[in-house]
Design a protein around this motif. Structure first.
Motif, PDB file in Angstrom:
ATOM      1  N   ILE A 273      45.722  31.670  41.853  1.00  0.00           N
ATOM      2  CA  ILE A 273      46.964  32.216  42.381  1.00  0.00           C
ATOM      3  C   ILE A 273      47.943  31.108  42.748  1.00  0.00           C
ATOM      4  CG2 ILE A 273      46.276  32.310  44.815  1.00  0.00           C
ATOM      5  CD1 ILE A 273      47.472  35.188  44.833  1.00  0.00           C
ATOM      6  N   ARG A 274      49.219  31.392  42.577  1.00  0.00           N
ATOM      7  CA  ARG A 274      50.257  30.399  42.895  1.00  0.00           C
ATOM      8  C   ARG A 274      50.558  30.388  44.386  1.00  0.00           C
ATOM      9  NH1 ARG A 274      55.023  32.861  44.366  1.00  0.00           N
ATOM     10  NH2 ARG A 274      55.557  34.882  43.410  1.00  0.00           N
ATOM     11  N   LYS A 275      51.288  29.394  44.835  1.00  0.00           N
ATOM     12  CA  LYS A 275      51.789  29.367  46.210  1.00  0.00           C
ATOM     13  C   LYS A 275      52.664  30.604  46.442  1.00  0.00           C
ATOM     14  CE  LYS A 275      51.931  24.310  46.459  1.00  0.00           C
ATOM     15  NZ  LYS A 275      52.808  23.122  46.593  1.00  0.00           N
ATOM     16  N   LEU A 276      52.540  31.191  47.614  1.00  0.00           N
ATOM     17  CA  LEU A 276      53.296  32.379  48.009  1.00  0.00           C
ATOM     18  C   LEU A 276      52.928  33.616  47.182  1.00  0.00           C
ATOM     19  CD1 LEU A 276      56.823  30.750  48.507  1.00  0.00           C
ATOM     20  CD2 LEU A 276      55.113  31.245  50.257  1.00  0.00           C
ATOM     21  N   GLY A 277      51.762  33.568  46.512  1.00  0.00           N
ATOM     22  CA  GLY A 277      51.321  34.699  45.722  1.00  0.00           C
ATOM     23  C   GLY A 277      50.719  35.806  46.570  1.00  0.00           C
ATOM     24  N   ARG A 278      50.430  36.936  45.926  1.00  0.00           N
ATOM     25  CA  ARG A 278      49.881  38.112  46.596  1.00  0.00           C
ATOM     26  C   ARG A 278      48.439  38.331  46.120  1.00  0.00           C
ATOM     27  NH1 ARG A 278      54.728  38.976  44.781  1.00  0.00           N
ATOM     28  NH2 ARG A 278      54.262  40.463  43.118  1.00  0.00           N
ATOM     29  N   PHE A 279      47.520  38.184  47.042  1.00  0.00           N
ATOM     30  CA  PHE A 279      46.084  38.327  46.774  1.00  0.00           C
ATOM     31  C   PHE A 279      45.638  39.670  47.355  1.00  0.00           C
ATOM     32  CE2 PHE A 279      42.003  35.976  46.026  1.00  0.00           C
ATOM     33  CZ  PHE A 279      41.128  36.937  46.497  1.00  0.00           C
ATOM     34  N   VAL A 280      45.148  40.569  46.483  1.00  0.00           N
ATOM     35  CA  VAL A 280      44.720  41.893  46.931  1.00  0.00           C
ATOM     36  C   VAL A 280      43.205  41.992  46.810  1.00  0.00           C
ATOM     37  CG1 VAL A 280      44.998  44.375  46.676  1.00  0.00           C
ATOM     38  CG2 VAL A 280      46.913  42.844  46.111  1.00  0.00           C
ATOM     39  N   GLU A 281      42.545  42.280  47.923  1.00  0.00           N
ATOM     40  CA  GLU A 281      41.086  42.386  47.961  1.00  0.00           C
ATOM     41  C   GLU A 281      40.667  43.843  48.062  1.00  0.00           C
ATOM     42  OE1 GLU A 281      37.700  42.009  47.335  1.00  0.00           O
ATOM     43  OE2 GLU A 281      38.464  39.982  47.676  1.00  0.00           O
ATOM     44  N   PHE A 282      39.927  44.319  47.060  1.00  0.00           N
ATOM     45  CA  PHE A 282      39.444  45.694  47.052  1.00  0.00           C
ATOM     46  C   PHE A 282      37.939  45.799  47.257  1.00  0.00           C
ATOM     47  CE2 PHE A 282      37.453  49.225  44.817  1.00  0.00           C
ATOM     48  CZ  PHE A 282      38.039  50.299  45.459  1.00  0.00           C
ATOM     49  N   SER A 283      37.190  44.834  46.774  1.00  0.00           N
ATOM     50  CA  SER A 283      35.736  44.974  46.626  1.00  0.00           C
ATOM     51  C   SER A 283      34.991  45.247  47.927  1.00  0.00           C
ATOM     52  CB  SER A 283      35.151  43.697  46.008  1.00  0.00           C
ATOM     53  OG  SER A 283      35.577  43.536  44.682  1.00  0.00           O
ATOM     54  N   VAL A 284      33.865  45.928  47.754  1.00  0.00           N
ATOM     55  CA  VAL A 284      32.848  46.019  48.801  1.00  0.00           C
ATOM     56  C   VAL A 284      31.758  45.018  48.423  1.00  0.00           C
ATOM     57  CG1 VAL A 284      31.104  47.483  49.868  1.00  0.00           C
ATOM     58  CG2 VAL A 284      33.344  48.431  49.271  1.00  0.00           C
ATOM     59  N   PHE A 285      31.509  44.052  49.287  1.00  0.00           N
ATOM     60  CA  PHE A 285      30.568  42.972  48.980  1.00  0.00           C
ATOM     61  C   PHE A 285      29.186  43.277  49.526  1.00  0.00           C
ATOM     62  CE2 PHE A 285      34.701  41.014  48.694  1.00  0.00           C
ATOM     63  CZ  PHE A 285      34.576  40.152  47.620  1.00  0.00           C
TER      64      PHE A 285
END
Length: 362
Positions: A273-285
């Motif tokens: 991911i780039r700087k200032l990007g949007r990281f979306v976490e969905f998973s159940v670990f």
């Protein structure tokens, strides 16, 4: 000699403990005031069901475990209205015979989240198939739908397989929406399981500049391309970082959606991911995930967002399926009866399947 009335019994999967799931005859539910009983047409086996079955700590451990056994599992269900309790027809705006789905969470309606319309984060957090305080889940012939459930009708033109993916599709839509995809974004979806493949279809409808899907299974990557992925990456043979950088002038992707359910999917995303990007976490670990958090703040100032359930997305999912813009074809790979539970969970836990359905029938 048993004196039980067989018409009052039904077949169900009952979760007693990790790896202790049994096909049993249990009492058939009855509708009380403002309640429905539905006959289950199909119920999907979710990755969270597999992790719960295997004994993942987050489901069974800690001060507030998700699972309170014994309970009938299953939250990816739909069915037909079989019985209406007093006032239920008006309460849910349904009739006997209607094909319906209830959202996976049963909001309490009283906590700060429910009162503010953020019902999917309900503090009580009763989800079908994990606790039976409100109702059991859908891995059974029949299921009771309590008064505070959120029920949606399913049009007749939608196939059984498509109807069976409404719940995970709603989750996929919510996750993609959390990424706020723009027309000039390079989007990476990590994981091409059922949810990742549905997210691929939904993200494709957002028409990003480039849509990239990463997975270790070539057959799933081929499906991702059919669903609109511009580029697919298999980390076993491809250099994901080099490919993403080549698409972005070396900066990295704008949006990274993590749906692998394994720690490597998180650390990979922090690299891509780039700087200032949007990281979306969905998973159940199934286990704890660690990383250098300084990447989030000091190095990249990322916007990290979670995605939980499918709030306000069920009508959208139903509409997309009705219009043929999203499909279960290629995703739903296997169907089993309730009596075939052992084979069903074994198949769902393998790479031989993508989405496995239990089909109790009508």
């Amino acid at each position: 000699m048993s004196t039980q009335d067989p018409t009052q019994q039904m077949t169900a999967i009952v979760c007693h403990a990790p790896k202790d799931y049994r096909v049993e005859q249990v009492t058939r539910p009855r509708a009380r005031a403002h309640e429905l009983v539905i006959s289950i047409a199909a119920c999907g086996i979710c990755a969270s069901d597999c992790k719960c079955h295997s004994g993942a700590k987050m489901f069974w451990g800690g001060p507030s475990p998700w699972v309170k056994a014994p309970v009938i599992p299953g939250h990816e269900f739909f069915g037909y209205v079989e019985e209406l309790g007093e006032g239920a027809a008006e309460h849910f705006d349904v009739q006997v015979g209607d094909r319906v789905i209830a959202e996976q969470i049963v909001p309490c309606g009283k906590c700060r989240y429910c009162r503010s319309g953020q019902y999917w984060m309900c503090e009580v957090h009763n989800i079908f198939g994990f606790q039976r305080e409100v109702a059991d889940g859908g891995m059974a012939e029949y299921m009771r739908i309590p008064p505070t459930a959120i029920v949606h009708k399913i049009p007749d033109g939608i196939s059984l397989e498509d109807a069976a993916i409404i719940e995970p599709l709603a989750c996929a839509i919510h996750t993609v929406n959390r990424g706020e995809i723009q027309l000039d974004d390079v989007v990476v979806i990590a994981g091409a399981g059922p949810l990742g493949l549905m997210m691929t279809q939904v993200a494709h409808l957002k028409t990003p500049k480039k849509l990239v899907v990463i997975d270790l299974v070539e057959e799933r990557l081929a499906l991702a391309r059919e669903y609109g992925a511009d580029i697919t990456i298999n980390p076993k043979s491809d250099d994901a970082l080099a490919i993403v950088q080549s698409l972005t002038q070396g900066y990295g992707c704008d949006v990274y959606i993590e749906t692998t359910g394994v720690p490597a999917g998180v650390t990979q995303g922090m690299d891509l991911i780039r700087k200032l990007g949007r990281f979306v976490e969905f998973s159940v670990f199934g286990s704890e995930t660690t990383m250098d958090w300084s990447v989030i703040g000091d190095r990249k100032e990322l916007d990290v967002r979670g995605a939980h359930l499918g709030p306000y997305c069920y009508p959208i999912a139903i509409d997309l399926l009705a219009r043929g813009l999203v499909t279960s074809k290629g995703i739903v790979t296997h169907g089993f009866s309730l009596e075939e539970w052992d084979e069903a969970i074994k198949t769902a836990n393998s790479l031989d399947s993508i989405k496995v359905l239990l089909k109790p029938g009508r």
